[in-house]
Structures are given as structure tokens and as C-alpha cells.
Scaffold this active site. Structure first.
Site, mmCIF file in Angstrom:
data_model
loop_
_atom_site.group_PDB
_atom_site.id
_atom_site.type_symbol
_atom_site.label_atom_id
_atom_site.label_comp_id
_atom_site.label_asym_id
_atom_site.label_seq_id
_atom_site.Cartn_x
_atom_site.Cartn_y
_atom_site.Cartn_z
ATOM 1 N N ASN A 155 0.805 -1.225 0.000
ATOM 2 C CA ASN A 155 0.000 0.000 0.000
ATOM 3 C C ASN A 155 0.838 1.275 0.000
ATOM 4 O O ASN A 155 0.511 2.245 -0.665
ATOM 5 C CB ASN A 155 -0.986 0.001 1.171
ATOM 6 C CG ASN A 155 -0.286 -0.046 2.513
ATOM 7 O OD1 ASN A 155 0.734 -0.703 2.695
ATOM 8 N ND2 ASN A 155 -0.844 0.657 3.483
ATOM 9 N N LYS A 178 12.603 -7.319 1.060
ATOM 10 C CA LYS A 178 11.676 -8.001 0.157
ATOM 11 C C LYS A 178 10.402 -7.169 0.036
ATOM 12 O O LYS A 178 9.690 -6.972 1.021
ATOM 13 C CB LYS A 178 11.319 -9.396 0.674
ATOM 14 C CG LYS A 178 10.289 -10.126 -0.200
ATOM 15 C CD LYS A 178 9.787 -11.383 0.472
ATOM 16 C CE LYS A 178 8.695 -12.068 -0.349
ATOM 17 N NZ LYS A 178 7.509 -11.209 -0.552
ATOM 18 N N GLY A 229 2.708 -5.075 7.640
ATOM 19 C CA GLY A 229 1.719 -5.857 6.906
ATOM 20 C C GLY A 229 0.598 -6.316 7.806
ATOM 21 O O GLY A 229 0.358 -5.741 8.875
ATOM 22 N N GLU A 251 4.766 -3.671 12.433
ATOM 23 C CA GLU A 251 3.692 -2.686 12.301
ATOM 24 C C GLU A 251 2.584 -3.379 11.528
ATOM 25 O O GLU A 251 2.693 -3.616 10.331
ATOM 26 C CB GLU A 251 4.204 -1.441 11.576
ATOM 27 C CG GLU A 251 3.253 -0.251 11.708
ATOM 28 C CD GLU A 251 2.381 -0.065 10.494
ATOM 29 O OE1 GLU A 251 1.240 -0.579 10.507
ATOM 30 O OE2 GLU A 251 2.827 0.584 9.541
ATOM 31 N N LEU A 252 1.503 -3.727 12.250
ATOM 32 C CA LEU A 252 0.487 -4.629 11.704
ATOM 33 C C LEU A 252 -0.813 -3.882 11.405
ATOM 34 O O LEU A 252 -0.832 -2.671 11.273
ATOM 35 C CB LEU A 252 0.280 -5.790 12.680
ATOM 36 C CG LEU A 252 1.575 -6.538 13.072
ATOM 37 C CD1 LEU A 252 1.289 -7.628 14.083
ATOM 38 C CD2 LEU A 252 2.277 -7.099 11.842
#
Length: 495
Positions: A155, A178, A229, A251-252
Site C-alpha cells: 500500500n 523483500k 503488513g 507494524e500490523l
């Protein structure tokens, strides 16, 4: 140095200071025109991921001893190369992601802003501190951790990669990055531009699917994982990291509440525009977007009326390459179908479904992964559209009775990334202090309320650790205390 970007573009891995041609590539479609290929990304293998990790591990042996001045100068050169190619990179990001050009420009701005912040503050934040008093001397060092595996989402691929790269390398770590297959092109080029300014192996990039991600999160030589993610993926990463007790920054997901107090001015057109932007910027595909709207019952009807007016003025859905477009397509078909599923569930439950915004070209709209931004009224507090993170152009607006009720509703989630409170400033600040979130913004939300000088991250199942600010920079070092007490022995020990 100006890049020459072909259309469609093919990118490759960058390992140990060299471009590595992949045996196979996968196409990345243009979500605004799914029949058009934006570019091709390398289907790297586990063996190539291992080579990248080995290279980073070898490079760390010398890189950790380099002078801070050298690290800063190299990062500054990387930043300048990005600036030299900024216009082309923004266009590429818009084409592969689907976000409008103004939005891609905004992401580039945030990326450069934090990289420059890290450069400006690295020497001070990572400096050795010496404290001495009557009890003795302490030398507090900030030692690099080692090889960092960084995994970024689709995003905000540039911002959520560079926020990891800059502090990690400035602290003396090495890295393997990645990107997501859903937005792999611009971030691969940006990472390579930076990597070329550093010794071979310091910064590497590989693309690939889950098997590559598993290698990056489980390999014994990796000492830290920096991941942005979804929460479910974050759980798998924690499990993979457990065997070797890797340092993690996660960071979810977020299902971020926005509270509109009884003293919020619904007639403030600028504020209402900020509200709409906080819901539909990047098509609602931001972890820190306002996803649950709670409005005091005394202003609810007026709020909805003014909100719809603002939405119809600002939301212009269409070709993301056009300057007038404010909302582009959903990034990929699977995400589009998920958001549509939530809206269909709301219809089945009899909620009031309202589409907002304007479409200039219906034929173009129908050929891409587009959908009308959608507002859901009258939903139950525990309905799917409220309880699940939509991550797309749909938002529910609900009523609350008083401050206590609003706080209860806002905190009724396993997630706690960001939040916002809107109203008279001091009143809003007092309510903000009661919200369970890593960040709460007052009278604004989403990217509009982000300040890269201060830590960003979540509580509860929205993550571990912080990014941005000094605290985010310190996520990439181990504290090392060297104690020299004046009294070396324990007191009162029998001889």
C-alpha cells in the site's frame, strides 16, 4: 544519474553489489487497466535469498566498524539519486499501484522526509553517552544488531521500505529487503539506487513469494526482522523468529476509530474535507486510515448530510494518471472482492448503503479494479463492516451517546494502531488519552496527522515496536552498557 525506464519495466534482484538476473519473472498488472502490464518482477528463489543473507552477513563484519560520517555521506548520495529520478519513480508507482499521481507524490515526499530526518539525527541518536558521578562511570553504546530482514507491503511500498532502510544502515546494520508482489517495481529501483552507494552486501533486495519470506524470517544469520503488513502474517513471523529469538519490529493491521464529539463543527467545510480524505486517501488502503466513524447522536444527522456533500465534492474516481483524479482503483482483484463482500454483507443485513463521489469515464471505470467509495449507515456495532479492517473504499458511520460510550466502542477491538478524536481541542485531547492506540490524532487523521519526528506503531495486536522519530531509529540498535563502578566489590561481604 537519470534512470531510463522502459514500459513495461523489468526489475531484478540486487545482491552483493550486483544485479542478479532471475530465471523467471512475473507480471505486475496496472490495476487501473488490468490488461496492461506495468512491469515484471523477479521470481527469486530461496537459494538467492540465502545468498543475499550471506552477503549481508559478510558485509556486516566490516560495515559495523565504519565511521558515522561515511554512512551519512553514502545515504545522502542515495537520497539525491532518488530526487534526481523522482518524477519517473512517482509515475511508475502510480501505474503499478493504482494510486493517483498526487498520492504517489505524497508518498515520495514522506519517504524523503524521513530519510533526511534520519540522516540529520543519526550522529546524535546513535552517539555514545558517558555518564559519571560519585558511584562510578557508565558508557552507553548503541551497537548495530546485524543482518536485518525487511519486508514491506504494497500500500505504501516506498515509505514503508525507506523508513526501515535509512535507520538500519545508518546504525551500522546490513539489510535484505523483500517488497510485496503487488507493488514491486518502484521500490526495487529505489532500493537499488540507495544500495549502489554502499559497499557490496550492505543493502540487498530480493523479490518472491512466501517461500522467500519464510527464509528471510527464519534464517539463523538474520538478527532482526522489520515487517509491515497484516496481523495474521505478523503472527507467523513471530513464530518463525522464536527459534533464534530474533529482534522484531512489527507494524500490523489497524481498524482505526474516529470519534466526532458533540462539539465538533459539522459546518466547517475544511474539517469535513479532512474527514473524507481520512477515509478514502489511497482508496482507503492505508493501515492508518479512519475505518470506523463514531458520531455523537446530537450531531449525527447533520454530520451525515455535510459528509456526503464533502465526499461528492472531493471524490473523483478515475484514471490515476490524471491530475484531477483523487481516488484510483483498488490495488488488486482479491482486495476488491473482499471489500465488495463486506458491502454485500451489509446489504444482506439491511443497512443503508450509499455510494459517494463522481466517475468521469464509466467505461474506464468498468474495465479496472474500481468501485465507488461506499458509506454504510445504520450498521450494528459488531457487524463485519465495523469489526473487520476493510482496507478499501468503504466506511461505516455509527452513533454514540456520550464520551464514555465512544471510548468503549473505540477500544472494542483486538487492534490498536491509530485513532482520531474530532471536536473542541482540549475536550478532544482529554478523550484521546483514554483511547487504546499507538497514535491518536486530534481534528485530523491518516497521513494528514503523521509526524515523522515522533514514534509510530500499534498496541494490542497492531504490532510491536515503533517506527519514525528517535524511538523508531533506536529499534535498529542494541543498548550496550559498560559499567565502571568506583566500588568494585559488593558491600558487607565477609572476607
Amino acid at each position: 544519474m537519470a534512470l531510463k525506464l522502459a514500459t513495461p519495466l523489468t526489475v531484478n534482484a540486487y545482491i552483493n553489489g550486483e544485479i542478479v538476473e532471475a530465471q523467471s519473472h512475473e507480471p505486475r498488472e496496472n490495476p487501473a487497466k488490468p490488461d496492461e502490464t506495468a512491469g515484471y518482477w523477479p521470481q527469486n528463489t530461496v537459494e538467492e535469498a540465502q545468498k543475499a543473507i550471506d552477503s549481508a552477513d559478510e558485509a556486516f563484519k566490516s560495515w559495523k566498524h565504519t565511521e558515522m560520517k561515511d554512512r551519512i555521506e553514502r545515504m545522502q548520495k542515495g537520497i539525491q539519486k532518488i530526487k534526481d529520478n523522482q518524477e519517473d519513480l512517482v509515475k511508475l508507482l502510480s501505474r503499478e499501484h493504482g494510486k493517483p499521481v498526487y498520492d504517489a507524490e505524497g508518498e515520495m515526499t514522506v519517504s524523503l522526509m524521513f530519510m533526511e530526518y534520519a540522516v540529520e539525527n543519526a550522529e546524535r541518536v546513535y552517539s555514545e553517552a558517558v555518564n559519571e558521578d560519585e558511584r562510578g562511570k557508565n558508557i552507553l553504546r548503541h551497537d548495530p544488531i546485524g543482518v536485518v530482514s525487511a519486508i514491506s507491503p504494497w500500500n505504501y511500498p516506498l515509505a514503508l521500505s525507506t523508513e526501515k532502510i535509512a535507520p538500519a544502515l545508518l546504525a551500522g546494520n546490513t539489510m535484505v529487503l523483500k517488497p510485496s508482489p503487488m507493488a514491486p517495481l518502484a521500490v526495487t529501483l529505489v532500493t537499488q539506487l540507495i544500495a549502489e552507494e554502499f559497499p557490496a552486501g550492505v543493502l540487498n533486495i530480493v523479490n518472491g513469494d512466501a517461500d522467500v519470506g519464510i527464509e528471510l524470517t527464519s534464517n539463523d544469520k538474520v538478527r532482526k526482522i522489520a515487517f509491515t503488513g497484516g496481523t495474521n502474517t505478523g503472527r507467523h513471523i513471530m513464530k518463525a523468529a522464536a527459534d533464534t529469538i530474533k529482534n522484531v519490529t512489527l507494524e500490523l493491521g489497524g481498524n482505526d476509530p474516529a470519534i466526532f464529539l458533540d462539539d465538533f463543527d459539522v459546518n466547517d467545510e475544511a474539517a469535513m474535507r479532512r474527514v473524507v480524505i481520512s477515509n478514502f486517501l489511497t482508496g482507503g488502503q492505508i493501515c492508518m486510515i479512519a475505518k470506523r466513524m463514531y458520531v455523537h447522536e446530537s450531531i449525527y444527522d447533520q454530520f451525515v448530510e455535510k459528509y456526503m456533500e464533502a465526499a461528492d465534492k472531493w471524490l473523483r474516481i478515475g484514471d490515476p494518471t490524471l491530475k484531477e483524479t483523487t481516488v484510483g482503483p483498488v490495488n488488486n482483484k482479491a482486495q476488491l472482492e473482499f471489500v465488495q463482500e463486506l458491502i454485500e454483507d451489509s446489504k444482506q443485513n439491511g443497512y443503508d448503503i450509499r455510494q459517494v463521489g463522481n466517475v468521469a469515464d464509466e467505461e474506464f471505470f468498468n474495465n479496472g479494479y474500481f468501485m465507488y467509495p461506499t458509506v454504510v449507515l445504520g450498521a450494528d456495532y459488531d457487524s463485519r463492516i465495523v469489526a473487520e479492517e476493510q482496507f478499501g473504499p468503504a466506511v461505516p458511520i455509527l452513533k454514540f451517546k456520550d464520551d464514555d460510550h465512544a471510548v468503549e466502542l473505540a477500544n472494542d477491538s483486538e487492534l490498536g494502531l491509530t485513532s482520531s478524536v474530532w471536536g473542541e481541542e482540549e475536550h478532544a485531547i482529554e478523550v484521546s488519552k483514554r483511547i487504546e492506540a499507538g497514535v491518536t490524532m486530534v481534528n485530523t487523521a491518516a497521513i494528514q496527522g503523521l509526524d515523522i519526528r515522533y514514534p509510530f506503531g500499534g498496541v494490542k495486536q497492531s504490532g510491536i515496536g515503533r517506527e519514525y522519530g528517535e524511538e523508531g531509529m533506536l529499534e535498529y540498535v542494541d543498548s550496550h552498557s559498560i559499567n565502571v563502578p568506583k566500588t568494585k566489590d559488593l558491600p558487607h561481604i565477609p572476607q
